[in-house]
Scaffold this motif. Structure first.
Motif, PDB file in Angstrom:
ATOM      1  N   LYS A 283     -12.267 -25.027   6.023  1.00 42.72           N
ATOM      2  CA  LYS A 283     -11.660 -26.667   6.426  1.00 42.72           C
ATOM      3  C   LYS A 283     -11.743 -27.260   7.148  1.00 42.72           C
ATOM      4  N   GLN A 284     -13.379 -27.620   7.301  1.00 46.29           N
ATOM      5  CA  GLN A 284     -14.143 -28.690   7.539  1.00 46.29           C
ATOM      6  C   GLN A 284     -13.885 -30.106   5.953  1.00 46.29           C
ATOM      7  N   LEU A 285     -14.014 -28.886   5.360  1.00 44.44           N
ATOM      8  CA  LEU A 285     -14.300 -29.506   3.600  1.00 44.44           C
ATOM      9  C   LEU A 285     -12.522 -30.323   3.494  1.00 44.44           C
ATOM     10  N   GLY A 286     -11.870 -29.231   3.639  1.00 47.85           N
ATOM     11  CA  GLY A 286      -9.802 -29.877   3.722  1.00 47.85           C
ATOM     12  C   GLY A 286     -10.272 -31.345   4.150  1.00 47.85           C
ATOM     13  N   ILE A 356      -2.350 -31.426   9.806  1.00 48.39           N
ATOM     14  CA  ILE A 356      -1.486 -31.463  11.489  1.00 48.39           C
ATOM     15  C   ILE A 356      -1.768 -29.793  11.579  1.00 48.39           C
ATOM     16  N   THR A 357      -1.554 -29.012  11.033  1.00 42.55           N
ATOM     17  CA  THR A 357      -1.335 -27.789  10.060  1.00 42.55           C
ATOM     18  C   THR A 357      -2.614 -26.793  11.410  1.00 42.55           C
ATOM     19  N   SER A 358      -3.734 -27.701  10.603  1.00 41.76           N
ATOM     20  CA  SER A 358      -4.857 -26.568  10.769  1.00 41.76           C
ATOM     21  C   SER A 358      -5.978 -27.294  12.679  1.00 41.76           C
ATOM     22  N   LEU A 359      -4.924 -28.042  13.032  1.00 47.98           N
ATOM     23  CA  LEU A 359      -4.770 -28.356  14.313  1.00 47.98           C
ATOM     24  C   LEU A 359      -4.866 -27.448  15.393  1.00 47.98           C
ATOM     25  N   PRO A 360      -5.888 -26.939  16.416  1.00 47.80           N
ATOM     26  CA  PRO A 360      -5.486 -25.428  16.962  1.00 47.80           C
ATOM     27  C   PRO A 360      -4.579 -25.206  17.048  1.00 47.80           C
ATOM     28  N   SER A 361      -3.386 -26.187  17.869  1.00 47.67           N
ATOM     29  CA  SER A 361      -2.486 -25.370  19.071  1.00 47.67           C
ATOM     30  C   SER A 361      -1.449 -25.238  18.412  1.00 47.67           C
ATOM     31  N   VAL A 362      -1.072 -26.108  16.357  1.00 46.80           N
ATOM     32  CA  VAL A 362      -0.347 -26.094  15.927  1.00 46.80           C
ATOM     33  C   VAL A 362      -0.773 -24.434  14.903  1.00 46.80           C
ATOM     34  N   SER A 363      -1.947 -23.791  14.405  1.00 42.20           N
ATOM     35  CA  SER A 363      -2.476 -23.480  13.928  1.00 42.20           C
ATOM     36  C   SER A 363      -2.139 -21.876  14.417  1.00 42.20           C
ATOM     37  N   ASN A 364      -2.406 -22.162  16.060  1.00 38.79           N
ATOM     38  CA  ASN A 364      -2.229 -20.928  16.576  1.00 38.79           C
ATOM     39  C   ASN A 364      -0.605 -20.305  17.510  1.00 38.79           C
ATOM     40  N   SER A 365       0.319 -21.635  17.062  1.00 41.87           N
ATOM     41  CA  SER A 365       1.401 -21.136  16.665  1.00 41.87           C
ATOM     42  C   SER A 365       2.211 -20.572  15.783  1.00 41.87           C
ATOM     43  N   LEU A 366       1.276 -20.111  14.468  1.00 42.11           N
ATOM     44  CA  LEU A 366       1.986 -20.272  13.738  1.00 42.11           C
ATOM     45  C   LEU A 366       1.758 -18.325  13.471  1.00 42.11           C
TER      46      LEU A 366
ATOM     47  N   LEU C 353      -9.989 -40.496  14.408  1.00 42.42           N
ATOM     48  CA  LEU C 353     -10.415 -39.364  14.859  1.00 42.42           C
ATOM     49  C   LEU C 353     -11.119 -39.523  15.927  1.00 42.42           C
ATOM     50  N   LEU C 354     -11.333 -40.748  16.300  1.00 44.47           N
ATOM     51  CA  LEU C 354     -11.195 -40.783  17.783  1.00 44.47           C
ATOM     52  C   LEU C 354     -10.349 -39.412  19.065  1.00 44.47           C
ATOM     53  N   GLY C 355      -9.166 -40.701  18.151  1.00 43.33           N
ATOM     54  CA  GLY C 355      -7.481 -40.025  18.501  1.00 43.33           C
ATOM     55  C   GLY C 355      -7.349 -38.784  18.725  1.00 43.33           C
ATOM     56  N   ILE C 356      -7.666 -38.007  17.500  1.00 45.69           N
ATOM     57  CA  ILE C 356      -7.848 -36.548  17.168  1.00 45.69           C
ATOM     58  C   ILE C 356      -8.379 -36.082  17.830  1.00 45.69           C
ATOM     59  N   THR C 357      -9.701 -36.289  18.189  1.00 46.60           N
ATOM     60  CA  THR C 357     -10.560 -35.386  19.308  1.00 46.60           C
ATOM     61  C   THR C 357      -9.384 -35.676  20.186  1.00 46.60           C
ATOM     62  N   SER C 358      -9.417 -36.031  20.787  1.00 48.18           N
ATOM     63  CA  SER C 358      -9.134 -36.573  22.434  1.00 48.18           C
ATOM     64  C   SER C 358      -7.227 -35.742  22.638  1.00 48.18           C
ATOM     65  N   LEU C 359      -7.596 -35.293  21.189  1.00 52.07           N
ATOM     66  CA  LEU C 359      -6.522 -34.286  21.854  1.00 52.07           C
ATOM     67  C   LEU C 359      -6.390 -32.989  22.474  1.00 52.07           C
ATOM     68  N   PRO C 360      -5.857 -32.396  23.355  1.00 47.63           N
ATOM     69  CA  PRO C 360      -6.204 -32.070  24.610  1.00 47.63           C
ATOM     70  C   PRO C 360      -6.888 -30.156  23.615  1.00 47.63           C
ATOM     71  N   SER C 361      -5.906 -29.979  22.356  1.00 47.60           N
ATOM     72  CA  SER C 361      -6.351 -28.360  21.874  1.00 47.60           C
ATOM     73  C   SER C 361      -7.865 -28.553  20.747  1.00 47.60           C
ATOM     74  N   VAL C 362      -8.033 -29.816  20.463  1.00 44.63           N
ATOM     75  CA  VAL C 362      -9.365 -30.706  19.817  1.00 44.63           C
ATOM     76  C   VAL C 362     -10.502 -30.443  20.294  1.00 44.63           C
ATOM     77  N   SER C 363      -9.800 -30.724  21.655  1.00 41.85           N
ATOM     78  CA  SER C 363     -11.207 -32.079  22.431  1.00 41.85           C
ATOM     79  C   SER C 363     -11.822 -30.540  23.378  1.00 41.85           C
ATOM     80  N   ASN C 364     -10.538 -28.918  23.596  1.00 41.78           N
ATOM     81  CA  ASN C 364     -11.346 -27.864  24.211  1.00 41.78           C
ATOM     82  C   ASN C 364     -11.616 -27.148  23.173  1.00 41.78           C
ATOM     83  N   SER C 365     -12.027 -27.486  22.030  1.00 41.20           N
ATOM     84  CA  SER C 365     -12.770 -26.519  20.756  1.00 41.20           C
ATOM     85  C   SER C 365     -14.236 -27.092  20.831  1.00 41.20           C
TER      86      SER C 365
END
Lengths: 449, 449, 449
Positions: A283-286, A356-366, C353-365
């Motif tokens: 995931k990190q590589l991607g 986008i689908t690898s965002l935690p909240s999105v991938s958790n809803s699939l 990148l800063l914007g993405i990490t401030s999404l709730p699901s990302v910053s919580n992880s």
């Protein structure tokens, strides 16, 4: 209302040693969840900072009030606890501490606490939860309270408390695991380290190669100063190549794993360590590949407003006028350029979708099938589009890795190979091995976590 | 510590039949949450793959140890359970199985299991939870354990287990609902299907229409080969139109529903089926519109680096020089083009904002009023900006749907209509009907889910 | 199975007054979580809209069945409850109501209910949960049920119910807090208000300043009509400046707080109110800066396809041809422009990148260390890149704020200052003050929430 109060096991009283940020946040949260809270402090008079509804006493008095004592004190101050040892006999001591750096002490804080107060049962818990998460209610991924300890009844008490506070408790085993738990909050992107190093090395290599070939060589042979190219042209040479190679690296281990499973004839044999590690950071590589692709897009779109490009176009036009020539339209070139851009745009569009689908909240809803469809099918289409895009631009050397991955995948999805792999992934094993599903398993290697 | 252990209802023992991936992950999670775990296996000697702390026995022995037995075995292997029927008498059998495809069997796995072991109470549960979610603690949307069964005490036991494991249990009714639950993990983006089909059909139609008119007709009448335009020009004709029409389709059902409620004079009458289905996929319509808009932005920004465009500009400049003419500056054109770009950029910016707020983790952090403000007010402003943007470019035909939506909305927000709709949405009903809020309701139609 | 049913405290019966949307959704969810549900209604015959499995009775009958009564009726209809007062004696009345606007009534709905039925215990709860969240299982941030009331046993009952329904209960104190809870669903982005106002004022100021100087002045002195510039050129002047200034505003309060802590010699002294408020909306300031930066990127990339720009380039080329001059290549300019673009692209990339990490699901992880690394270290690098980018373009005035922030940060990270700040943030206090960590604290001001 008597029978109601009987049913309730709370309000239970919980004791907290230490009135720092964490102690106060924990106390507030416990109060909000229906517990009584007693603070143990050296100077029990000052209670202005503490949450309303809590009491403050001396450490010894406070310890008497509760079965569970949270030790929210830094490890350096644990000393005073040994003098309270008799009062703490039989209590559950919860070590919530973290260290400032790794490797400061030979043993974990929780084991040290257990040595100091041998009569108490020590549980390591809540150290991965920040004071902020306690205050805001601990949403999402922060919802897990990891705990460990040697007595399961003590751990069960902490699990009940964690659950009342809105967290999910996960038992991580005996107190020996405390060192691991204390390590967790000190980690800094452990899974990103390898991919980042690969990306940096690749970028540096391509950059210096291009610098030597395009800029320094030009300077030496023709005496022309084109160092300004470093800022945009060289960057836009390095970034797309790194992006494509990283994207291939993201899909290569999956293909290798497929072939290894075919070769082994089972999915119950463990992969070699390097492959395991590689699989874990796909995931990190991607995502890094996507970041480099994003920079490539911006560097490409900025081309027409560059001073150098405008100069060149201007000079070319003027030269055509002066030489009285006309620009011969090359239909082939128009096709090639437009295809190049179109493939790139569609590939990047799909790539963003994968991101986008690898965002935690999105991938958790699939569900699992949807996740596999996006990450595998769409992923390979993205790789294919980006490979064709690069091919049209003719960076030939950078095409080696993606082509290898695409060929491996092509072999894996031919019907006869695919049906074998599918059967293996559903638990089938080659002769001499029986499936683990409701039947014996003769493999004696532990399962990949 | 006696009174503590009395209070605790755990450690309870849970039995798992089957030692595959799911059985092992479930066992590990149960152990981590404080349960005792016993595996039932044909060859009880092999326990190397199983989580530490669990025991392995024969199926019959294992079943004796626990009240709840998880059947983590594939349906094809259920046969052996009928021979254990007497030992499973009075137990709660949990069917966690999924099928590989839909429609493989006439009855659900859980009902089949119930027929095989009539003396046991079968509960369908945990089939929507993956082995991976069990291992990682089941965050976010995966937190729901859906279950169904015919006896509520058995379901209650499963609910308690699910809650201890950090999941939220939701009762879906009697065992007849098992077929639906088994269907869930096999779904592949059901809500995306209709919007995707609309998008594909629209794109194909516009693409082939433009192909015929712009490329083939040109070829036939003038003999000029401009097929290279397919890659960028035609794509950039189809994508923006599809994007605008899909965005309108996203807001059209809401406007229609408003008029329907006005006409019905109540919100308690059910919408026609087609409108219900349309309303349910509004989010997907909007996100697809955003995706097409994103591609349109990239295709537009790539214009100045296209070979064909550079050629055309060059040829035009040279022709001006040769004919000794000057490029007459057209103030009106400058206004029109700049407004066109500006509207497009602002519209796209708002559109991206709408997309971000529809991410699960973002939309969940908004209260209802904020969510409505973003999705409705900002949504209509986005539609307005994009419509004006398209109007300035003069794709007139594509403006029909968005204009209809904007006019309908305009009518709905005129003060007199708005106040009526608001009252209806707060539960008011036209004469002859009384509100359902604390009073009778005479509508006899079920509520939209 | 006798001992099982004894263990279970459910199925408990819960009563709901009111059969509107919320009452029905709540009833369905309670049924799904294993409760019995009884509705109180004026016309108990109609039960077609109600969830299957629930019963409907008159209000008086329904109240007898349960200890907990949810009042899902609008405040205006509370009147009928006073007639039921005797039947509600000793019950727990749950007020779930919300108002349409703020300040409609002098006292909160819950306190009004408590006055109407003085014999019952009123708990305010569930008003922040929407009917939709009840139906979908209440994921993520919506998982918190805030409650308040004067009796802790009644609150405990509601906490147990909330937990069974998959929510996390948070006690917000006595019934006086009800007004605050009723205010929450009526809020519209309270934290965004200040940052949005700053952004709008700044944009308007810069826009009108540039309008006067570039467009109106030009018109008056030279008589040239360049009003078309308003749409793109002026917007692209205002947006980048606002973006940079807002980004600086995002980091300025943190730097000021550091200096204030240095000056106070402790972290336990409260910051002034304005700094507190400023600190709380840092995330919003940063995200607005990103939005403006995003618009700036699009406005910049659109430059080469603008009519005006194409015209100018064309005219320039023709004039060079006519005057028989050549475009002198300026190596310095090439360097400056390319550096300008490169800094901008890298800065924007980091910003995204800063914007993405401030999404709730990302910053919580992320753990605390990772979050600080991203938001602080990467944030300052972003600010530095964007400042250099702007410097190369020479909007000098807009550089004042970012330079101040960068200089302050530079001072704070010099080793001697940094070590002092770090010690203070770990709880150290200057002489005459002792740390609050397990010891006395002499600060008598409440802690910042």
């Amino acid at each position: 209302m008597t029978d109601l109060s009987e049913k309730m096991h709370k309000p239970e009283t919980v004791c907290i040693f230490g009135t720092g940020d964490f102690g106060r946040s924990l106390g507030l949260r416990l109060l909000q969840s229906g517990y009584n809270v007693v603070y143990g402090s050296r100077g029990p008079k000052n209670s202005l900072l503490l949450p309303k509804g809590s009491k403050v006493m001396t450490h010894a008095e406070a310890a008497c009030e509760a079965r569970v004592v949270f030790v929210a004190v830094q490890r350096e101050h644990y000393g005073f606890l040994s003098s309270l040892a008799s009062g703490l006999e039989g209590k559950v001591l919860v070590d919530v501490s973290n260290n400032l750096r790794r490797g400061l002490y030979p043993e974990s804080n929780a084991e040290y606490l257990s040595r100091l107060v041998p009569g108490a049962t020590v549980v390591k818990a809540f150290n991965t939860i920040s004071a902020w998460a306690l205050q805001s209610g601990g949403l999402d991924a922060n919802r897990q309270v990891l705990l460990c300890g040697d007595r399961s009844d003590a751990k069960q008490q902490l699990m009940d408390i964690a659950q009342s506070l809105g967290f999910t408790a996960v038992d991580r085993g005996s107190l020996r695991a405390a060192a691991d738990l204390e390590d967790l909050p000190l980690q800094l992107f452990p899974l990103w380290r390898l991919p980042l190093n690969i990306a940096i090395c690749l970028t540096a290599f391509i950059f210096f190669y291009a610098l030597t070939r395009d800029v320094i060589y030009e300077r030496v042979t023709n005496g022309k100063d084109i160092t300004f190219r470093i800022m945009v042209s060289l960057a836009n040479k390095a970034f797309p190549i790194v992006s494509l190679v990283m994207l291939s690296f993201c899909y290569l281990p999956g293909a290798l794993a497929g072939f290894l499973q075919l070769y082994n004839g089972t999915k119950y044999r463990r992969f070699p360590d390097w492959l395991d590690r590689w699989m874990l950071c796909r995931k990190q590589l991607g995502l890094l590949a996507l970041a480099f692709g994003f920079l490539h897009v911006l560097y490409t779109l900025v081309i027409p407003i560059r001073y150098y490009v405008r100069y060149r176009i201007n000079v070319y036009t003027i030269s055509l006028v002066k030489d009285n020539k006309t620009y011969e339209f090359d239909n082939m070139a128009a096709w090639r350029y437009d295809s190049y851009y179109s493939m790139g745009i569609l590939g990047f569009g799909l790539f963003v979708l994968l991101g986008i689908t690898s965002l935690p909240s999105v991938s958790n809803s699939l569900n699992w099938r949807e996740f596999r469809f996006v990450q595998s099918k769409l992923g390979y289409i993205t790789l294919l589009l980006c490979t064709v895009h690069t091919f049209l631009y003719a960076y030939m050397l950078s095409l080696v890795v993606p082509c290898v991955v695409l060929i491996l995948k092509l072999i894996l999805i031919t019907p006869c190979v695919d049906s074998k792999v599918t059967r293996i992934r559903q638990g089938w094993e080659r002769q001499g091995k029986t499936s683990a599903n409701g039947r014996d398993t003769k493999t004696n290697q532990p399962l990949m976590a």
